[in-house]
Design an enzyme around this catalytic site. Structure first.
Site, mmCIF file in Angstrom:
data_model
loop_
_atom_site.group_PDB
_atom_site.id
_atom_site.type_symbol
_atom_site.label_atom_id
_atom_site.label_comp_id
_atom_site.label_asym_id
_atom_site.label_seq_id
_atom_site.Cartn_x
_atom_site.Cartn_y
_atom_site.Cartn_z
ATOM 1 C CD GLU A 104 -0.624 -2.377 4.412
ATOM 2 O OE1 GLU A 104 -1.010 -3.979 4.310
ATOM 3 O OE2 GLU A 104 -1.730 -1.633 3.822
ATOM 4 C CB CYS A 108 -4.034 -9.764 2.164
ATOM 5 S SG CYS A 108 -5.303 -9.191 0.733
#
Length: 239
Positions: free
Chosen positions: A17, A26
């Site tokens: 992450e 993202c």
């Protein structure tokens, strides 16, 4: 208190992450902050490193509970951690609807690495179509490796380069079908009306199918062995 993810799993989640104290978009087009946190995130938002750590712990606890509810067989700490990482990345609904869950609850532990390796796609916000992402291929391989790792191995940081994707076992894609609903056919995250709608498949779209649950069937939109969702089979015709 619910079971917690171990340090191996926490290292894996943090590795993939990354830490972002400012909100960003993202690859799937979702506002994200901290260690992959997506709930109620607004662009322009900022948090501290400690806040990111606290949010991550809350997220891990929530998905640990989801894994405990979904999986009925015994899991060691590394197996449990690998599945928490997967659920956090792909969603508890996808874990619940997955072939992985069905097979594992049938005590097929060996299926897990290959089943994980099928979940490597994300929707490209620029095209609206799913595509495989190299980062997801590496993450699924790392989760599969952690699932197989003996619990007495010392916790360690993950190498920068992960093993190649484990190839899925050839199965389930046997026939091709076309959508036979004039207004399109809703594809859901699981076998039932209660699951989220992922897409609306147009009339005459060709797809392959996998396992069936009642009148619901898994669909593979690109015939690449990766299940994209579930549809009501009544509105499909064999081609």
């Amino acid at each position: 208190m619910s079971r917690l993810i171990n340090q191996n799993g926490l290292n894996l989640v943090k590795q993939f992450e990354g830490l972002y104290t400012d909100a960003y978009i993202c690859p799937a087009g979702v506002p994200t902050i901290g260690y992959g946190h997506t709930q109620n995130v607004q662009m322009g938002q900022s948090i501290t490193e400690q806040e990111a750590e606290n949010i991550l712990q809350d997220d891990m606890q929530a998905f640990a509970i989801a894994v405990e509810k979904a999986i009925s067989v015994e899991l060691n700490d590394n197996q449990f951690a690998a599945l928490v990482s997967f659920a956090f990345n792909c969603g508890a609904g996808n874990l619940n609807a997955s072939t992985l869950r069905r097979k594992l609850n049938g005590k097929d532990y060996d299926c897990v690495p290959s089943e994980l390796s099928r979940w490597v796609k994300a929707t490209d916000p620029s095209t609206g179509k799913k595509r495989s992402l190299a980062g997801l291929v590496k993450r699924r391989a790392a989760e599969g490796e952690l699932f197989l790792k003996p619990v007495d191995d010392e916790a360690s940081t993950l190498p920068e380069l992960m093993p190649q994707k484990i190839e899925p076992e050839p199965e389930m894609v046997v026939d091709q079908y076309a959508v036979n609903a004039r207004s399109g056919l809703r594809m859901r995250a699981g076998a039932g009306q209660d699951f989220d709608i992922l897409d609306n498949l147009p009339l005459n779209q060709i797809l392959s199918i996998g396992q069936e649950i009642g009148n619901w069937v898994e669909v593979d939109l690109e015939s690449d062995g990766v299940i994209d969702g579930w549809v009501y089979k009544t509105y499909l015709r064999k081609v």
